[in-house]
Write an enzyme that holds these catalytic residues in place. Structure first.
Site, short mmCIF file in Angstrom:
data_model
loop_
_atom_site.label_atom_id
_atom_site.label_comp_id
_atom_site.label_asym_id
_atom_site.label_seq_id
_atom_site.Cartn_x
_atom_site.Cartn_y
_atom_site.Cartn_z
CG ASP A 1 39.01 28.75 29.14
OD1 ASP A 1 39.17 27.85 29.77
OD2 ASP A 1 39.17 29.90 29.91
CB ILE A 2 35.70 32.78 31.14
CG1 ILE A 2 35.06 34.12 31.33
CG2 ILE A 2 36.75 32.35 32.34
CD1 ILE A 2 34.34 33.93 32.32
CG ASN B 1 44.49 20.43 33.21
OD1 ASN B 1 45.37 20.15 32.50
ND2 ASN B 1 44.11 21.93 33.06
N GLY C 1 46.09 20.11 37.91
CA GLY C 1 45.88 21.47 37.72
C GLY C 1 44.31 21.73 37.53
CD GLN C 2 39.28 18.06 37.38
OE1 GLN C 2 39.84 17.24 37.71
NE2 GLN C 2 38.13 18.12 36.66
CG HIS D 1 37.02 21.07 31.75
ND1 HIS D 1 36.95 20.80 32.98
CD2 HIS D 1 38.02 21.98 31.75
CE1 HIS D 1 38.09 21.09 33.92
NE2 HIS D 1 38.73 21.83 32.89
CG HIS E 1 41.56 23.17 28.60
ND1 HIS E 1 41.23 24.44 29.22
CD2 HIS E 1 41.58 22.43 29.75
CE1 HIS E 1 41.33 24.32 30.55
NE2 HIS E 1 41.45 23.22 31.08
#
Ligand code: AMP
Ligand code: ZN
Length: 114
Positions: free
Chosen positions: A30-31, A87, A93-94, A100, A102
Site C-alpha cells: 500500500d502506498i 472495504n 470506506g472504499q 482489494h 488489505h
C-alpha cells in the site's frame, strides 16, 4: 476498466511495489501504509467490490485467501497474526472501486474499527 487505478496497476501503466503475482491476482504494498506490513491483494479481473461477488467469480476470493496465507508465511507474520480487510462502498470506506483485500500486520491492529 480503462479509468480504474488498480486495472492500470495490473496493466503496468502505473508502477507498484509488487509482493506477489500470478495469472489471477496481484499483491503490492500500500502506498500509504497503516501498519509496518500493509499490502493489498487484488484480482487482475476488474470486480468493483465484495458486493459484486457471485457464484461465477467467488473462486477468485478463495484464491486470494490462499495467496494471503502464502505471503503471510513468506513474510513471517503468520505466527503473530494479521488483519484482512475489504472495504465495500461509501459506508465501508472504499476509495478505489476495484476489489482489494488489505493485509495489515506488524503491530496490534485495534478493534473495533473507527
Ligand atoms: P480503500 O480505501 O479500502 O479503497 O483502499 C484503497 C487503498 O489503496 C488505500 O489504502 C490507498 O493507500 C491505496 N492506494 C491508492 N493508490 C495506490 C497506489 N498507486 N499504489 C498502492 N496503493 C495505493
Ligand atoms: Zn479495475
Amino acid at each position: 476498466m480503462s479509468d480504474c487505478l488498480f486495472c492500470k496497476i495490473v496493466a503496468g501503466e502505473i508502477p507498484s511495489d509488487k509482493v506477489y503475482e500470478d495469472d489471477k491476482v496481484l499483491a503490492f504494498n500500500d502506498i500509504d501504509p497503516q501498519a509496518p506490513v500493509h499490502f493489498l491483494v487484488i484480482p487482475k479481473e476488474h470486480i468493483k467490490s465484495s458486493a459484486q461477488i457471485t457464484a461465477d467469480n467467488s473462486h477468485i476470493v478463495a484464491h486470494i485467501f490462499e495467496v494471503i496465507a502464502k505471503i503471510a508465511a513468506d513474510k513471517g507474520i503468520s505466527e503473530n497474526g494479521f488483519r484482512v480487510v475489504t472495504n465495500c462502498g461509501k459506508d465501508g470506506g472504499q476509495t478505489v472501486g476495484h476489489l482489494h483485500f488489505h493485509v495489515l500486520a506488524g503491530r496490534n491492529i485495534g478493534w473495533p474499527p473507527g
